[in-house]
Write an enzyme that holds these catalytic residues in place. Structure first.
Site, short mmCIF file in Angstrom:
data_model
loop_
_atom_site.label_atom_id
_atom_site.label_comp_id
_atom_site.label_asym_id
_atom_site.label_seq_id
_atom_site.Cartn_x
_atom_site.Cartn_y
_atom_site.Cartn_z
N ASN A 6 12.06 7.82 112.72
CA ASN A 6 11.96 7.95 111.26
C ASN A 6 11.33 9.27 110.82
OD1 ASN A 6 9.63 6.82 112.33
ND2 ASN A 6 10.02 4.83 111.38
N TYR A 30 4.33 5.37 129.97
CA TYR A 30 5.56 6.12 129.75
C TYR A 30 6.76 5.52 130.49
CZ TYR A 30 3.07 10.06 127.59
OH TYR A 30 2.33 10.86 126.76
N LEU A 31 6.49 4.70 131.51
CA LEU A 31 7.60 4.17 132.31
C LEU A 31 8.66 3.51 131.44
CD1 LEU A 31 5.97 2.59 135.49
CD2 LEU A 31 6.77 4.92 135.11
N GLN A 32 8.20 2.79 130.40
CA GLN A 32 9.13 2.00 129.61
C GLN A 32 10.08 2.83 128.76
OE1 GLN A 32 6.44 -0.40 126.94
NE2 GLN A 32 5.05 1.23 127.50
N ILE A 40 12.63 3.79 120.84
CA ILE A 40 12.42 2.56 121.61
C ILE A 40 11.71 1.52 120.74
CG2 ILE A 40 12.32 3.78 123.82
CD1 ILE A 40 9.26 3.22 123.81
N ASP A 41 11.08 1.96 119.65
CA ASP A 41 10.34 1.02 118.80
C ASP A 41 11.25 0.12 117.97
OD1 ASP A 41 7.92 2.00 119.69
OD2 ASP A 41 7.79 3.52 118.12
N MET A 100 4.36 -0.66 124.58
CA MET A 100 4.41 0.29 123.47
C MET A 100 4.87 -0.36 122.16
SD MET A 100 5.84 3.88 124.99
CE MET A 100 4.75 5.07 125.76
N GLY A 152 9.47 10.95 121.06
CA GLY A 152 9.39 10.42 122.42
C GLY A 152 10.76 10.24 123.05
N GLU A 207 0.48 -2.50 122.06
CA GLU A 207 -0.63 -1.54 121.94
C GLU A 207 -1.16 -1.46 120.52
OE1 GLU A 207 0.91 2.38 122.87
OE2 GLU A 207 2.41 2.30 121.29
#
Lengths: 406, 406
Positions: free
Chosen positions: A112, A300-302, A141-142, A184, A14, A242
């Site tokens: 990862n 998806y904005l984030q 981003i996670d 997310m 992503g 989520e």
């Protein structure tokens, strides 16, 4: 010993707001670090590993300073990305192209899964006795990579989430009701926790409730939590990951879909963009009888919103890429670049390198020391995450102005 | 003749990023304009008309310069808002409080419903022979007020939508697929059209398709449009207004819900946050057999996101409020402040005033001269809307770099 040959860079998974900073970092590292004279072509793989096996590359050798600067500030993977997860056979094909192209330096920017791909390619090369420097440059981003204090891409996404909540809290205060925002993070709650970063201590600011995947969800407790907040404030702003799931591991959204099937309603919602938000809103409407419940899914904005990337995040993403190239040119070393924190205030980090096997396909979760009573995030998380977003817009309210009510 | 007495300010309807600029504008107009010595108290009505009938006010008299500056940059209605639509009896109650409180100046910041409330209160006062200056200060992200070139609040929401699309287009380019974004605007397509503001001419940038409520929706044409774009670019980014409807006026989301009912699936989705996006995505999956279709609904984010308000929008919102106060103090006049454009380049506007009846409860739609073939927005819309958002982040791509593909 520095190898001589071509370099391939890929971007995987992503997008983030700063993944191109890492791309530029690798390029600049290859152009400027000691040993740079050994790098012939700098090739960008179009759409990650898929571009490699299709022998589909962009020649980035000699890309200008001006273009690099602009590229760094462009969000999302400029080389194109892919969701392919290479197996051993796929890696064999990658390796064949590398040999044909005389590729001696491979950089893979991603999460990862990407580090695992990097490890596989590296092992394939080693088994064949082919000298190849393989580097993973962290991106997600996670924020769920092990061996790291945090990961490039997270700070900017966290900044988006925080800014969204600052505005949405004022919105919710102006037109009181119950509002759920879905964020997310299927396994790790770092981004959802970032919803609290703009919340002013000792205020009635939301989010009033925060649910992360690290804590099992209970519908009964959820309704009690919402009821308590709504009774106190006359409104309730909720941040929900989520990935929130029940004790038995069933995601909230899946269980709800099953219930719908049982009721012969079909599973239309499961793939829906607002599925989880609708499920949670439905619970509140039915369970508490509150009508004004609204849910938004940040979607998806984030991950690739343009124009508000975190400066710290951008700088660290760039430096991580640069250092991967510098290590690759410095000797017989493969690995993943790490960022670890030296101090919170003043914020400072140090960069390191770990073996690919140490980081590959592992997931770091949010430390539950930050979770309060399963439904909130402690102020200490601000100390951790705020340096990564940098300055956030601030708000004032008129709460302390004299009321003239009779 | 300037009246003497107290002033009441209210903020109504959905929040915007700059509605507090208008609040500060009215306050500063009342504190500084000729005749300001006739204003005794400046009262903020808590939650709009509801605060008035409940005699629930905040005393803003003497609010500091520092607080005004901060307040102006805080998004969403600081006084609180309301969705109440007063009828004659409700207005009578408002008027009773005004008499009791010696209110001689009334400012209502809001959209076309709010201008109608203003008109009703004004007529009630006139019928009673009570001298009251009534002013409507325009605010709406929908940009649908008549007598105006554009409306404060729109530019900032348009900027959010444009920035979101710039990032989402890069996202869609990196991981190609079909992506639908649902944007606010039940009747007017201005905000949805703003999705094109960051699109670079002569590029493959999305949005590739834009659907506004001003043009009747046809499923057949929609599928043909998507198929054409997807075949050409291998991806498709779609902007769709929440108000899109069929020729007979039935909103897309409602018709879909009916179909679901017919299929005994229940109407769970109708109230869903992602309902329309799911419907449109479902159409594409079924009609074109494409799997990777994703939909996001921008939701509340687009109206009160903090930190990226348009400077032009903020300035105009503030000035509109200021001028309403200046007119109210200048003589026997009621009305709504208008903004009309003097020139596109250099961008310049003039402010005016119209009677409340001219603007009340009317809706302006997007001129269909901007709509191309029912599914796109012409570049000339950029000339109209770009000055209202001001500078947008720009991106670069690697499309023109040499490919080394075999």
């Amino acid at each position: 010993m520095t190898l001589k040959g071509n370099a391939v860079i890929g971007q995987s998974g992503g997008p983030t707001a700063v993944i191109n900073q890492s791309l530029v970092g690798v390029i600049e590292g290859l152009m400027q670090s000691p040993g740079h004279e050994n790098v012939k072509q700098i090739l960008g793989a179009r759409h990650a590993v898929r571009g490699i096996i299709n022998d589909d590359f962009i020649d980035l050798t000699g890309i200008s300073q001006d273009m690099r600067a602009k590229l760094g500030h462009t969000s999302s993977a400029a080389l194109g990305s892919s969701r392919d997860k290479p197996d051993a056979a796929y890696c064999e094909r990658i390796f064949e192209v590398f040999k044909k192209r005389d590729v001696r330096f491979f950089f893979y920017i991603g999460g990862n899964d990407s580090s695992d791909t990097c490890r596989l390619v590296n092992e394939t090369a080693k088994a064949d006795g082919y000298e190849l420097r393989c580097f993973h440059v962290p991106k997600t981003i996670d924020n769920d990579l092990v061996c790291n204090d945090h990961t490039p891409g997270f700070g900017s996404a966290a900044k988006f989430v925080a800014q969204a909540f600052i505005g949405d809290n004022m919105d919710n205060k102006a037109l009181p009701g119950i509002k759920i925002n879905i964020i997310m993070g299927r396994h790790a709650g770092f981004l959802t926790a970032a919803s609290m970063l703009g919340r002013r201590p000792d205020s009635d600011d939301g989010p009033h409730l925060i649910y992360v995947p690290e804590v099992a969800f209970s519908q009964e407790k959820f309704l009690a939590d919402v009821d308590r907040v709504y009774t106190k404030h006359g409104r309730c702003l909720i941040a929900m990951s989520e990935g929130v799931h029940y004790e038995d591991g069933t995601p909230l959204v899946v269980k709800a879909a099953k219930d719908i099937e049982t009721d012969a309603h079909g599973n239309v919602q499961l793939s829906g963009s607002g599925a989880l938000g609708d499920v949670a809103a439905g619970m509140i409407r039915e369970g508490l009888g509150v009508k004004r419940v609204r849910a938004d899914t940040f979607g998806y904005l984030q991950r690739a919103f343009m124009g508000i990337a975190s400066n710290v995040d951008g700088r660290e993403a760039r430096r991580s890429g640069f250092l991967a190239a510098a290590y690759a040119l410095s000797g017989d070393r493969d690995g993943s670049i790490t960022i670890n924190r030296v101090s919170d205030d003043p914020y400072d980090v140090e960069y390191g390198i770990v073996d690919l096997a140490e980081i590959a396909a592992k997931t770091k979760l949010l430390d539950t020391k930050y979770v309060i009573d399963g439904c909130d995030i402690d102020q200490s998380y601000h100390t951790y995450a705020f340096p990564l977003t940098g300055g956030l817009p601030f708000v004032v309210t008129l709460d302390k102005f004299p009321r003239t009510s009779p």
